[in-house]
Write a protein that holds these residues in place. Structure first.
Motif, short mmCIF file in Angstrom:
data_model
loop_
_atom_site.label_atom_id
_atom_site.label_comp_id
_atom_site.label_asym_id
_atom_site.label_seq_id
_atom_site.Cartn_x
_atom_site.Cartn_y
_atom_site.Cartn_z
N PRO A 94 0.81 -1.22 0.00
CA PRO A 94 0.00 0.00 0.00
C PRO A 94 0.85 1.28 0.00
N GLN A 95 2.06 1.23 0.58
CA GLN A 95 2.95 2.41 0.59
C GLN A 95 4.39 1.92 0.41
N PRO A 96 5.25 2.76 -0.19
CA PRO A 96 6.62 2.31 -0.46
C PRO A 96 7.45 2.01 0.79
N ASN A 97 7.10 2.60 1.93
CA ASN A 97 7.90 2.34 3.15
C ASN A 97 7.47 1.07 3.88
N LEU A 98 6.50 0.33 3.30
CA LEU A 98 6.02 -0.88 3.96
C LEU A 98 6.66 -2.11 3.33
N TYR A 99 6.75 -3.18 4.12
CA TYR A 99 7.12 -4.48 3.56
C TYR A 99 6.06 -5.49 3.98
N CYS A 100 5.81 -6.46 3.12
CA CYS A 100 4.71 -7.38 3.41
C CYS A 100 5.17 -8.56 4.27
N GLY A 101 4.25 -9.05 5.08
CA GLY A 101 4.41 -10.34 5.72
C GLY A 101 3.74 -11.38 4.84
N SER A 102 3.90 -12.65 5.21
CA SER A 102 3.33 -13.71 4.38
C SER A 102 1.81 -13.58 4.19
N PRO A 103 1.02 -13.16 5.22
CA PRO A 103 -0.43 -13.07 4.99
C PRO A 103 -0.79 -12.01 3.94
N TRP A 104 -0.05 -10.90 3.95
CA TRP A 104 -0.37 -9.84 2.98
C TRP A 104 -0.02 -10.31 1.56
N LEU A 105 1.13 -10.95 1.43
CA LEU A 105 1.53 -11.49 0.13
C LEU A 105 0.48 -12.50 -0.35
N ALA A 106 0.03 -13.35 0.57
CA ALA A 106 -0.93 -14.40 0.18
C ALA A 106 -2.29 -13.81 -0.19
N GLN A 107 -2.74 -12.78 0.55
CA GLN A 107 -4.04 -12.22 0.19
C GLN A 107 -3.98 -11.57 -1.19
N ALA A 108 -2.79 -11.03 -1.54
CA ALA A 108 -2.67 -10.36 -2.84
C ALA A 108 -2.62 -11.37 -3.98
N GLU A 109 -2.03 -12.53 -3.73
CA GLU A 109 -1.82 -13.49 -4.81
C GLU A 109 -2.94 -14.51 -4.95
N THR A 110 -3.70 -14.73 -3.88
CA THR A 110 -4.81 -15.67 -4.00
C THR A 110 -5.99 -14.97 -4.68
N ARG A 111 -6.95 -15.76 -5.12
CA ARG A 111 -8.08 -15.22 -5.87
C ARG A 111 -9.34 -15.19 -5.01
N SER A 112 -10.39 -14.57 -5.49
CA SER A 112 -11.61 -14.43 -4.67
C SER A 112 -12.22 -15.80 -4.33
N ILE A 113 -11.88 -16.83 -5.11
CA ILE A 113 -12.42 -18.18 -4.84
C ILE A 113 -11.61 -18.92 -3.76
N ASP A 114 -10.41 -18.42 -3.44
CA ASP A 114 -9.53 -19.12 -2.50
C ASP A 114 -9.79 -18.66 -1.06
N LYS A 115 -9.41 -19.54 -0.13
CA LYS A 115 -9.63 -19.22 1.30
C LYS A 115 -8.29 -18.96 1.98
N LEU A 116 -8.33 -18.11 3.02
CA LEU A 116 -7.13 -17.87 3.83
C LEU A 116 -7.45 -18.18 5.28
N ARG A 117 -6.57 -18.93 5.91
CA ARG A 117 -6.73 -19.25 7.33
C ARG A 117 -5.44 -18.87 8.02
N LEU A 118 -5.51 -17.87 8.89
CA LEU A 118 -4.29 -17.28 9.47
C LEU A 118 -4.27 -17.44 10.98
N PHE A 119 -3.13 -17.90 11.51
CA PHE A 119 -2.98 -18.07 12.96
C PHE A 119 -1.83 -17.20 13.46
N GLU A 120 -2.06 -16.51 14.57
CA GLU A 120 -1.00 -15.74 15.21
C GLU A 120 -1.31 -15.68 16.70
N LEU A 121 -0.31 -16.07 17.50
CA LEU A 121 -0.54 -16.19 18.94
C LEU A 121 -0.23 -14.92 19.73
#
Ligand code: SAM
Length: 281
Positions: free
Chosen positions: A90-117
Motif C-alpha cells: 500500500p505504501q513504499p515504506n512498507l514491507y509485506c508479511g506472508s499473509p499480505w503477500l498471500a491475500q494479494a496473490e490468491t483469488r476471490s475463490i480461494d480461502k485464507l486461514r491465518l494463525f497468530e498467537l
C-alpha cells in the motif's frame, strides 16, 4: 514464551527466500481454476513499516529487500517478484508479511486461514488484513498454529498451500514442526507444505532438513541461502532454508535461476552460498 517480534526482521534475507518461494508456489496454484486454501500457521503482523523504531533498530531490511530493489538486472522470476512487491504494497515504506503477500496473490475463490498467537501482533494482523477486505474468504485466529493447522485438514477443497514459519526461539519448535507435519500428512498427504527454518551453528537446526526429508523422501525441494560464513563464536543466523513437501514441478528450475542472483546481491562476506536439493515425482 512469546518474545519474538518479526517487526525487527521484516524484509531481511530470510524473508526474501521465504516470500519468493511462497510467491512462486501461489502463482503455480493459480494456474488451475480450482480453489485452494492458504494456511499460515505463524502469520506475524501481516505488514511492516520499515521506518518504524523496530525495523530501524538493526536495519536488517537494508541487507534484504533494499539491496534487491536497488538491483537493475535481476533474472526472472526474481525480477517479477520484486516488481510485484511494489504493486501490492500500500505504501513504499512498507514491507509485506506472508499473509499480505498471500491475500494479494490468491483469488476471490480461494480461502485464507491465518494463525497468530502474540496478542499485539494478532491485533496488527487483524487491522492490516481489514484493509485487504477478505470478507468471508479469510479467517484470522489468535490460536496456536500447530493445532490450528491440524484442525483444518483435510480442507474441503482438497487443495492447500501451508506455510509453517515458527520463530524457533525455543528448541521445541524444531520437534513440533516435524511432529505436526507427520500428523498433517496423515490427514492430508497431498498438501503443499512449506517450512522455513534458520541456518544456525546448532545441532537442532542442522538436523531439521534431514528429518523433513524423511517425511517425504520422494517429493521434496530444499533450498538454502547462506549470506555469510558461520561466525567463529557460533552465534547468529548465517542463512535460512525452505523445505517444501509436494513442491510444484517447476519450482526447482525457478529457484535454480533465482538463488545465484540472491547470493550475489545479498552476500555479506565470501562465505555466502546457496544449495538446492530436490526430488520431484
Ligand atoms: N510468517 C510471517 C511472515 O513471513 O511474514 C512471519 C512469522 S514470524 C517468523 C513467527 C510468528 O509466529 C511470530 O509473530 C510469533 O508471535 C508467532 N507465534 C509463535 N508461536 C506461535 C504459535 N504456537 N502459533 C501461532 N503463532 C505463533
Amino acid at each position: 514464551m512469546l518474545s519474538y517480534r518479526h517487526a525487527f526482521h521484516a524484509g531481511n534475507h530470510a524473508d526474501m527466500l521465504k516470500h519468493l518461494t511462497l510467491w512462486l508456489v501461489l502463482n503455480y496454484f493459480n494456474r488451475k481454476d480450482k480453489p485452494y486454501c492458504y494456511i499460515d500457521t505463524h502469520s506475524g503482523a501481516g505488514l511492516y513499516d520499515l521506518g518504524s523504531a523496530e525495523a530501524q533498530k538493526i536495519g536488517e531490511y537494508r541487507h534484504g529487500i533494499a539491496r534487491l530493489q536497488a538491483e537493475e538486472n535481476l533474472p526472472e522470476p526474481l525480477n517479477s517478484f520484486i516488481g510485484r512487491l511494489k504493486n501490492i504494497l500500500p505504501q513504499p515504506n512498507l514491507y509485506c508479511g506472508s499473509p499480505w503477500l498471500a491475500q494479494a496473490e490468491t483469488r476471490s475463490i480461494d480461502k485464507l486461514r491465518l494463525f497468530e498467537l502474540h496478542p499485539a501482533d494478532f491485533q496488527f494482523l487483524e487491522n492490516n488484513m481489514r484493509e485487504a477486505k477478505l470478507n468471508r474468504r479469510g479467517i484470522i485466529k489468535q490460536e496456536d498454529g500447530y493445532h490450528g493447522l491440524i484442525s483444518l485438514l483435510p480442507p474441503p477443497c482438497r487443495r492447500a498451500v501451508v506455510l509453517i514459519d515458527p520463530p524457533y526461539e525455543e528448541k521445541q519448535d524444531y520437534e513440533r514442526v516435524v511432529k505436526m507435519l507427520k500428523e498433517a500428512q496423515k490427514r492430508f498427504e497431498q498438501g503443499c507444505y512449506l517450512v522455513w527454518y534458520p541456518c544456525l551453528s546448532r545441532e537442532e537446526s542442522s538436523k531439521l532438513p534431514e528429518q523433513l526429508r524423511k517425511l517425504s523422501p520422494d517429493n521434496y525441494l530444499n533450498a538454502e541461502l547462506h549470506v555469510h560464513a558461520p561466525r567463529a563464536d557460533g552465534f547468529g543466523m548465517h542463512g535460512s532454508g525452505m523445505f517444501v513437501i509436494n513442491p510444484p514441478y517447476i519450482l526447482a528450475e525457478q529457484l535454480a535461476t533465482a538463488l545465484p542472483a540472491l547470493v550475489s546481491s545479498l552476500a555479506q562476506d565470501n562465505g555466502a552460498r546457496f544449495s538446492l536439493l530436490h526430488r520431484i515425482k
